[in-house]
Design a protein around this motif. Structure first.
Motif, PDB file in Angstrom:
ATOM      1  N   LYS A 151      39.897  41.399  40.336  1.00  0.00           N
ATOM      2  CA  LYS A 151      39.918  40.445  41.437  1.00  0.00           C
ATOM      3  C   LYS A 151      38.918  40.879  42.502  1.00  0.00           C
ATOM      4  O   LYS A 151      38.748  42.058  42.760  1.00  0.00           O
ATOM      5  CB  LYS A 151      41.314  40.366  42.048  1.00  0.00           C
ATOM      6  CG  LYS A 151      42.320  39.702  41.132  1.00  0.00           C
ATOM      7  CD  LYS A 151      43.603  39.446  41.863  1.00  0.00           C
ATOM      8  CE  LYS A 151      44.556  38.685  40.983  1.00  0.00           C
ATOM      9  NZ  LYS A 151      45.825  38.413  41.670  1.00  0.00           N
ATOM     10  N   THR A 152      38.288  39.905  43.118  1.00  0.00           N
ATOM     11  CA  THR A 152      37.337  40.168  44.190  1.00  0.00           C
ATOM     12  C   THR A 152      38.094  40.587  45.442  1.00  0.00           C
ATOM     13  O   THR A 152      39.104  39.981  45.792  1.00  0.00           O
ATOM     14  CB  THR A 152      36.528  38.897  44.495  1.00  0.00           C
ATOM     15  OG1 THR A 152      35.871  38.485  43.304  1.00  0.00           O
ATOM     16  CG2 THR A 152      35.503  39.160  45.572  1.00  0.00           C
ATOM     17  N   LYS A 161      38.648  40.259  48.979  1.00  0.00           N
ATOM     18  CA  LYS A 161      38.253  39.171  49.867  1.00  0.00           C
ATOM     19  C   LYS A 161      37.720  39.668  51.203  1.00  0.00           C
ATOM     20  O   LYS A 161      36.908  39.005  51.839  1.00  0.00           O
ATOM     21  CB  LYS A 161      39.436  38.231  50.096  1.00  0.00           C
ATOM     22  CG  LYS A 161      39.826  37.475  48.841  1.00  0.00           C
ATOM     23  CD  LYS A 161      38.672  36.636  48.340  1.00  0.00           C
ATOM     24  CE  LYS A 161      39.058  35.851  47.106  1.00  0.00           C
ATOM     25  NZ  LYS A 161      37.951  35.038  46.628  1.00  0.00           N
ATOM     26  N   ALA A 204      34.192  40.483  50.422  1.00  0.00           N
ATOM     27  CA  ALA A 204      33.424  39.282  50.093  1.00  0.00           C
ATOM     28  C   ALA A 204      32.990  38.538  51.349  1.00  0.00           C
ATOM     29  O   ALA A 204      31.957  37.870  51.344  1.00  0.00           O
ATOM     30  CB  ALA A 204      34.255  38.364  49.199  1.00  0.00           C
ATOM     31  N   LEU A 245      33.216  43.747  44.881  1.00  0.00           N
ATOM     32  CA  LEU A 245      32.776  42.358  44.796  1.00  0.00           C
ATOM     33  C   LEU A 245      32.779  41.811  43.374  1.00  0.00           C
ATOM     34  O   LEU A 245      32.618  40.618  43.168  1.00  0.00           O
ATOM     35  CB  LEU A 245      31.379  42.211  45.386  1.00  0.00           C
ATOM     36  CG  LEU A 245      31.259  42.489  46.883  1.00  0.00           C
ATOM     37  CD1 LEU A 245      29.813  42.453  47.301  1.00  0.00           C
ATOM     38  CD2 LEU A 245      32.073  41.491  47.670  1.00  0.00           C
ATOM     39  N   GLY A 246      32.905  42.695  42.384  1.00  0.00           N
ATOM     40  CA  GLY A 246      32.895  42.249  41.000  1.00  0.00           C
ATOM     41  C   GLY A 246      31.516  41.961  40.473  1.00  0.00           C
ATOM     42  O   GLY A 246      31.342  41.173  39.552  1.00  0.00           O
TER      43      GLY A 246
END
Length: 65
Positions: free
Chosen positions: A5-6, A8, A11, A62-63
């Motif tokens: 999962k990013t 957030k 991000a 951030l993936g």
């Protein structure tokens, strides 16, 4: 294996540039902007690139591969 999962929070603060480098905003650009003298102009409105030693950790948040 579940998907990554990013993060957030990360991000919202960092963007990936065209060449894969991470960009961030400069600190100190939110309030108390008028007390600084006019002679010392600080370029806080420009984005800057993340240092290489932090980039690996942030790309994982951030993936980005």
């Amino acid at each position: 294996m579940p998907k990554m999962k990013t993060h957030k929070g990360a991000a919202g603060r960092f963007q990936v540039g065209k060449k894969g480098r991470l960009k961030r905003r400069r600190a100190g650009h939110n309030h108390i902007l008028e007390k600084k003298s006019r002679k010392r102009k600080r370029r806080l409105n420009t984005e800057t690139i993340i240092h290489a030693h932090d980039e690996k950790k942030l790309k994982r948040l951030l993936g980005v591969r």
